[in-house]
Design an enzyme around this catalytic site. Structure first.
Site, PDB file in Angstrom:
ATOM      1  N   LYS A  95       0.810  -1.237   0.000  1.00 45.98           N
ATOM      2  CA  LYS A  95       0.000   0.000   0.000  1.00 45.98           C
ATOM      3  C   LYS A  95       0.841   1.285   0.000  1.00 45.98           C
ATOM      4  CE  LYS A  95      -3.479  -0.883  -0.500  1.00 45.98           C
ATOM      5  NZ  LYS A  95      -3.907  -1.464  -1.813  1.00 45.98           N
ATOM      6  N   THR A  96       1.945   1.205  -0.670  1.00 41.35           N
ATOM      7  CA  THR A  96       2.763   2.419  -0.775  1.00 41.35           C
ATOM      8  C   THR A  96       2.882   2.877  -2.225  1.00 41.35           C
ATOM      9  OG1 THR A  96       4.734   1.036  -0.937  1.00 41.35           O
ATOM     10  CG2 THR A  96       4.215   1.929   1.241  1.00 41.35           C
ATOM     11  N   GLY A  97       2.190   2.179  -3.131  1.00 40.79           N
ATOM     12  CA  GLY A  97       2.297   2.520  -4.558  1.00 40.79           C
ATOM     13  C   GLY A  97       3.129   1.510  -5.315  1.00 40.79           C
ATOM     14  N   THR A  98       3.271   0.290  -4.760  1.00 40.04           N
ATOM     15  CA  THR A  98       4.122  -0.720  -5.406  1.00 40.04           C
ATOM     16  C   THR A  98       3.580  -1.113  -6.786  1.00 40.04           C
ATOM     17  OG1 THR A  98       2.948  -2.460  -4.216  1.00 40.04           O
ATOM     18  CG2 THR A  98       5.004  -1.692  -3.233  1.00 40.04           C
TER      19      THR A  98
ATOM     20  N   SER B 189      -4.794   3.002   4.169  1.00 40.09           N
ATOM     21  CA  SER B 189      -5.006   2.412   2.838  1.00 40.09           C
ATOM     22  C   SER B 189      -5.102   0.889   2.965  1.00 40.09           C
ATOM     23  CB  SER B 189      -3.834   2.812   1.924  1.00 40.09           C
ATOM     24  OG  SER B 189      -3.847   2.053   0.752  1.00 40.09           O
TER      25      SER B 189
ATOM     26  N   LYS C 209      -6.761   0.408  -7.140  1.00 37.97           N
ATOM     27  CA  LYS C 209      -5.613   1.239  -6.746  1.00 37.97           C
ATOM     28  C   LYS C 209      -6.014   2.694  -6.882  1.00 37.97           C
ATOM     29  CE  LYS C 209      -3.270  -2.431  -6.250  1.00 37.97           C
ATOM     30  NZ  LYS C 209      -2.764  -2.924  -4.980  1.00 37.97           N
ATOM     31  N   GLY C 210      -5.815   3.449  -5.852  1.00 37.57           N
ATOM     32  CA  GLY C 210      -6.265   4.835  -5.842  1.00 37.57           C
ATOM     33  C   GLY C 210      -7.757   4.869  -5.557  1.00 37.57           C
ATOM     34  N   ARG C 211      -8.142   4.093  -4.528  1.00 36.97           N
ATOM     35  CA  ARG C 211      -9.572   4.016  -4.175  1.00 36.97           C
ATOM     36  C   ARG C 211     -10.061   5.328  -3.596  1.00 36.97           C
ATOM     37  NH1 ARG C 211      -8.066  -1.085  -1.971  1.00 36.97           N
ATOM     38  NH2 ARG C 211      -8.924  -2.756  -3.254  1.00 36.97           N
TER      39      ARG C 211
ATOM     40  N   TYR D 235     -12.180   6.853  -0.635  1.00 43.59           N
ATOM     41  CA  TYR D 235     -12.764   6.571   0.691  1.00 43.59           C
ATOM     42  C   TYR D 235     -12.684   7.821   1.560  1.00 43.59           C
ATOM     43  CZ  TYR D 235      -7.809   5.086   0.944  1.00 43.59           C
ATOM     44  OH  TYR D 235      -6.457   5.003   0.806  1.00 43.59           O
TER      45      TYR D 235
HETATM   46  P1  A3P Z   1      -5.108   3.709  -2.185  1.00 43.65           P
HETATM   47  O1  A3P Z   1      -5.799   2.796  -3.120  1.00 43.65           O
HETATM   48  O2  A3P Z   1      -5.429   3.471  -0.788  1.00 43.65           O
HETATM   49  O3  A3P Z   1      -5.248   5.170  -2.567  1.00 43.65           O
HETATM   50  P2  A3P Z   1      -0.056  -0.686  -3.655  1.00 43.65           P
HETATM   51  O4  A3P Z   1       0.013  -0.764  -5.114  1.00 43.65           O
HETATM   52  O5  A3P Z   1       1.314  -0.870  -3.031  1.00 43.65           O
HETATM   53  O6  A3P Z   1      -1.063  -1.617  -3.089  1.00 43.65           O
HETATM   54  O7  A3P Z   1      -0.447   0.765  -3.227  1.00 43.65           O
HETATM   55  C1  A3P Z   1      -1.708   1.271  -3.558  1.00 43.65           C
HETATM   56  C2  A3P Z   1      -1.605   2.750  -3.384  1.00 43.65           C
HETATM   57  O8  A3P Z   1      -0.772   3.264  -4.407  1.00 43.65           O
HETATM   58  C3  A3P Z   1      -2.892   3.466  -3.563  1.00 43.65           C
HETATM   59  O9  A3P Z   1      -3.542   3.451  -2.324  1.00 43.65           O
HETATM   60  C4  A3P Z   1      -2.450   4.837  -4.031  1.00 43.65           C
HETATM   61  O10 A3P Z   1      -2.498   5.769  -3.013  1.00 43.65           O
HETATM   62  C5  A3P Z   1      -0.997   4.657  -4.437  1.00 43.65           C
HETATM   63  N1  A3P Z   1      -0.671   5.110  -5.782  1.00 43.65           N
HETATM   64  C6  A3P Z   1       0.479   5.726  -6.110  1.00 43.65           C
HETATM   65  N2  A3P Z   1       0.509   6.028  -7.412  1.00 43.65           N
HETATM   66  C7  A3P Z   1      -0.638   5.593  -7.939  1.00 43.65           C
HETATM   67  C8  A3P Z   1      -1.169   5.631  -9.263  1.00 43.65           C
HETATM   68  N3  A3P Z   1      -0.468   6.169 -10.232  1.00 43.65           N
HETATM   69  N4  A3P Z   1      -2.368   5.093  -9.453  1.00 43.65           N
HETATM   70  C9  A3P Z   1      -3.045   4.533  -8.416  1.00 43.65           C
HETATM   71  N5  A3P Z   1      -2.609   4.471  -7.152  1.00 43.65           N
HETATM   72  C10 A3P Z   1      -1.410   4.997  -6.910  1.00 43.65           C
END
Ligand code: A3P
Length: 922
Positions: A666-669, A762, A879-881, A883
């Site tokens: 949940k860091t943007g992996t 997240s 990703k990028g939910r 809430y």
């Molecule tokens: P949220 O969905 O809570 O906003 P991971 O891929 O490690 O599971 O991390 C998901 C998080 O990546 C998302 O958390 C979001 O904040 C972040 N993120 C960073 N860059 C993004 C992008 N380009 N598109 C979507 N999410 C991104």
């Protein structure tokens, strides 16, 4: 007071009394009284020496073994994984071992990753005096040395390494490290060692005070050597009432029987030979705190000044015990190199005594000698009838010292009677007396399994069995070894599968895991239900069959047996499986000679309990002693020539990543992974049906399946293309850094540091979207504010939510393995808001060509609120939910929770010379 000291004390008085000039009735009475007191004292002292001095201290916990070792249940990879402990169980187990986890948290991991001593350790009774509420220090030794590059440092490292005692070596002039753990203040060291006693005495006062206070509070002792290199002939420490005379040449050696430290040492044994070198130190003390431990005699040809040393037989004290009457610290000082075998024995007993039994090895020594290739050998050097008979005879001799001892013979039927006529008779003789020995199965034609296909391999095994049946050889079915250890490590699945399915093999042995040198770092593991235990060499190789062929001749072999290499293997290895060859039993019968004499020597000078058991039982003993070795630590065969020799040709070293995104979750992996995948010269691991774009090898049970499983996730190398993988759970997993470093030491590691509270929230939202039962029933605040009194599932969820964000702890663990310049830290904030910058920096770090301008590949999507790839579009809605923002109460709680961790991260990053992420600056 010992009997000897008492006699020394009383003799002058007696002499005066017996002077004829002084006789009177009173004096006659005094003489009678004195004789009576002397007699009574001797009786008491000798009686006390016969008191049983040892007691069993710890009961081993063997629950962690994947018992029972039923091969049928363990065949499939899935079952194999299921049979092994989970990482959590392993961590818990290691913690219960009280400090055996230390390798995972010690500063020098990777270099000194040796775990603690035996759970079977027996310790002298007087150690029961340690108050029971005093915390037991970690099973770790701190070695403080004058010069870290001095040869003695290596010797000390080997001394502890061979006993598998975790140690850390530091220059004495450096600052003293923290002696208690940051987490809970527990004491970190069970023993301090100085390569030079004088350097302990000359420590700066404040530093010495810290060390001394720790020692006296935790009842931790000091072991020191005395070095003469830089000092003159005599050093006088008047405050200490101690004099050390250096540069002595000595002969003979015996231990002081009244000392309470002896376990391995056998005081009744007296060594009557010259001692090596002219560099011994001899101690003279004039305070009752000092108790002699070992005595020697000035050599006849010593040319130093004799006025200051006691030249009577055994008048020189060469190891001394300060029982701490002056400063409450027990110290043992040894007057010469600990590598000299008699000093090694004193050293072994000293470390157990000074650590209150926390360090050391069991006295049990399980001995197995394999004759690896019966019937295999060149004509001219094979066994004759007399050699076969000599094997039986020497076995009888060894049995007198090692109860039940039998040679363990591995045969290849395809080579039976392939020598000259005398040798053919010798082979026949072996068959006639086969019942005397233990037999195990080899390959029929001595083939190396890694070169065979599965069918051929099974055929070879079947042919050998037919041969055994025809010749009525009593073959044991559960132990097997292969020629050149082929297929055992690096593991070849066809071999393990054939062994388990065809024969029910449950144990084997090899010298190759994790590698051949240094021999004391060989370890064991369990794979597909087969216990693989480490082997020792006795330095009798196939081409060494006469005394002349032994390097250095008979003289060197005798040195090896009498205190040298072979003796030391016995001294330091509780479970020994030696490898020998048929030809070592022919010709000059070197194997018979070596083992008869070494066992005799060990029995003469030590209290070690040499014994034997059937191979499977020996293997079980091994894993009872070293349960944390159950899971193998996989290495890359391509990094080591010797492993490449038994690595099937069709396997490739290309199927490994060049860099790994390790998380945390949940860091943007996913965004980072997706953006990298869009690069034409970067190729991600193949999609896994279970884990999608992740591999999840190092952090869970897939690891037990082996590297073939991991390699399947990568393609053959393409010129100019770099492979990578991403598994977001690697970052905070306790085992992953060590495992990854063992397999991918050159890989670059990418870590994303996002604001930890936001990351935690997240993660909670992610679990909600997957309808995780716990988070569905609790608010975020209820999860993060749960305490030790909350229900287990809630506490577990809280830990899984918050722990990955404690970045400094996890990052430090990675840094214990990987050099800092192999670790790239991504600012999670920047990845969200300015990924173009992140991608540009990352490309440079991994040195990929061509360099791509991500400005053209990424665009900000207003609706999504994130950057998306121009061609492929945005990431999935997961990703990028969207809430609600975090509630204020949780926010406050998390701010407090992460404050100390973030402070540690700031310090760590500053120390590393790395910029602080934006979120960390506020
Ligand atoms: P949220 O969905 O809570 O906003 P991971 O891929 O490690 O599971 O991390 C998901 C998080 O990546 C998302 O958390 C979001 O904040 C972040 N993120 C960073 N860059 C993004 C992008 N380009 N598109 C979507 N999410 C991104």
């Amino acid at each position: 007071m010992s009997t000897r000291r008492f006699m020394v004390w009383i003799t002058p008085g007696l002499t005066r009394m017996f002077s004829p000039k002084r006789w009177s009735v009173v004096k006659v009475f005094s003489v009678i009284l004195t004789i009576f007191i002397t007699w009574a004292t001797i009786l008491v002292l000798s009686g006390s020496e016969t008191i049983h001095r040892f007691r069993i201290r710890l009961i081993p916990n063997t629950d962690i073994l994947p018992a029972p070792l039923n091969h049928k249940d363990l065949m499939s990879s899935k079952n194999l994984a299921a049979s092994l402990p989970t990482d959590d169980e392993l961590v818990q187990h290691l913690r219960n071992q009280n400090g055996a986890l230390d390798p995972y948290i010690s500063d020098k991991l990777g270099i000194n990753r040796i775990s603690g001593g035996s759970p079977y350790l027996e310790v002298p009774d007087m150690m029961a005096e340690v108050p029971s509420d005093l915390p037991t220090p970690y099973k770790k030794v701190l070695i403080l040395v004058e010069d870290t590059s001095a040869p003695l440092v290596l010797t000390l490292g080997q001394f502890f390494g061979q006993q598998r005692i975790d140690y850390k070596t530091l220059a004495n002039k450096a600052e003293l490290p923290r002696l208690t753990s940051v987490e809970d203040n527990s004491p970190k060291y069970s023993l301090f060692v100085f390569d030079d006693f004088v350097s302990y005495l000359s420590m700066p006062e404040s530093k010495k005070r810290v060390l001394d206070e720790y020692c006296s509070y935790y009842r931790v002792g000091i072991l020191a050597m005395s070095q003469s290199a830089r000092s003159g002939e005599i050093e006088l420490f008047s405050d200490l009432k101690l004099k050390i005379q250096h540069r002595m040449k000595l002969q003979h050696y015996k231990l002081e029987p009244s000392s309470p430290i002896w376990r391995v040492g056998k005081p009744e044994a007296v060594y009557q030979d010259q001692l090596p070198s002219q560099d011994w130190s001899v101690f003279t003390a004039s305070h009752p705190t000092y108790r002699p431990l070992a005595y020697s005699t000035v050599a006849a040809d010593w040319d130093g000044t004799k006025t200051d040393v006691n030249v009577t037989k055994f008048g020189c004290v060469v190891a001394i015990h300060d029982i701490g009457m002056m400063d409450k610290i027990q110290k043992i000082i040894i007057g010469y190199d600990i590598n000299f075998w008699l000093n090694s024995i004193v050293g072994m007993d000293a470390i157990t005594f000074l650590s209150n039994g926390n360090l050391g090895l069991t006295l049990d020594r399980y001995v197995q000698v394999d004759v690896d290739d019966m019937f295999v050998g060149k004509t001219g050097i094979r066994t004759h009838i007399k050699d076969a008979d000599a094997m039986a005879a020497s076995q009888e001799k060894i049995r007198k010292i090692v109860p039940g001892f039998r040679w363990v013979l591995g045969f290849s039927g395809g080579s039976f009677q392939t020598g000259n006529p005398e040798e053919a008779k010798g082979d026949q003789r072996m068959i006639e007396i086969a019942d005397k020995f233990i037999w195990f199965d080899h390959m029929y034609k001595h083939e190396q399994p890694h070169l065979l296909n599965a069918t051929h391999l099974r055929q070879s095994m079947a042919s050998n069995m037919e041969f055994a049946q025809e010749k009525k050889i009593p073959v044991m079915r559960d132990y097997m070894v292969t020629p050149h250890h082929s297929g055992i490590y690096p593991v070849v699945d066809t071999l393990y599968d054939a062994w388990v399915e065809e024969r029910g093999v449950t144990c084997t042995s090899t010298e190759e895991y994790p590698r051949y040198v240094p021999h004391w770092e060989r370890r064991g593991f369990i794979y597909k239900g087969v216990m693989v235990i480490p082997r020792q060499t006795c330095r009798l190789f196939t081409h060494i069959n006469t005394f002349e062929e032994y390097q250095g001749g008979k003289e060197e072999l005798d040195i090896s047996i009498k205190g040298g290499y072979l003796f030391k293997v016995f001294l330091y290895t509780p479970v020994m499986i030696f490898m020998t060859h048929m030809s070592n039993y022919a010709n000059d019968q070197l194997a018979q000679y070596s083992f008869e004499h070494v066992t005799e020597f060990v029995a003469q000078y030590t209290n070690l309990r040499m014994q034997t058991l059937p191979p499977v039982e020996i293997a079980k003993k091994y894993f009872q002693l070293y349960p944390d070795e159950v899971l193998p630590i996989w290495t890359n065969p391509c990094d080591y020539n010797k492993h490449m020799e038994t690595w099937p040709k069709e396997k490739s070293c290309d199927h490994f990543p060049s860099f790994v995104i390790v998380g945390p979750q949940k860091t943007g992996t996913t965004a980072l992974h997706t953006f990298l995948e869009a690069h034409p010269a970067l190729k991600s691991s193949k999609k896994d049906p279970q884990y999608f774009e992740e591999v999840q090898f190092f952090n869970n049970k897939n690891y037990a399946i082996g590297i073939d499983w991991y390699m399947k996730h990568f393609d053959d190398a393409e010129k100019g293309v770099m492979q990578f993988e991403k598994s977001a759970n690697y970052f905070d997993n306790e085992f992953t850094p060590q495992r990854m470093f063992a397999l991918l030491p050159n890989a670059k590691i990418v870590v994303i540091l996002a604001e930890p509270a936001r990351r935690a929230y997240s993660w909670y939202q992610h679990l909600r979207s997957h309808e995780d039962p716990t988070v569905m029933n609790y608010t975020f605040y209820e999860v993060v504010s749960s305490t030790e009194n909350s229900p287990r599932h809630l506490r577990d969820t809280r830990n899984r939510c918050l722990k990955p964000g404690e970045y400094a702890t996890h990052l430090s663990r990675w840094l214990k393995f990987y050099p800092r310049n192999q670790i790239f830290l991504v600012d999670g904030d920047q990845l969200n808001k300015d990924p173009i910058m992140t991608m540009n920096k990352l490309q440079k770090f991994i040195a990929v060509t061509p360099y791509i301008d991500y400005y053209k590949m990424l665009r900000f999507d207003k609706e999504k609120g994130f950057y998306c790839l121009v061609e492929q579009g945005c990431l999935s809605p997961s990703k990028g939910r969207k809430y609600n923002p975090m509630d204020a109460e949780s926010s406050r709680l998390l701010k407090n929770h992460y404050a100390p961790h973030n402070a540690q991260l700031r310090t760590l990053l500053t120390d590393l010379g790395r910029p602080h992420p934006r979120w960390l600056m506020t």
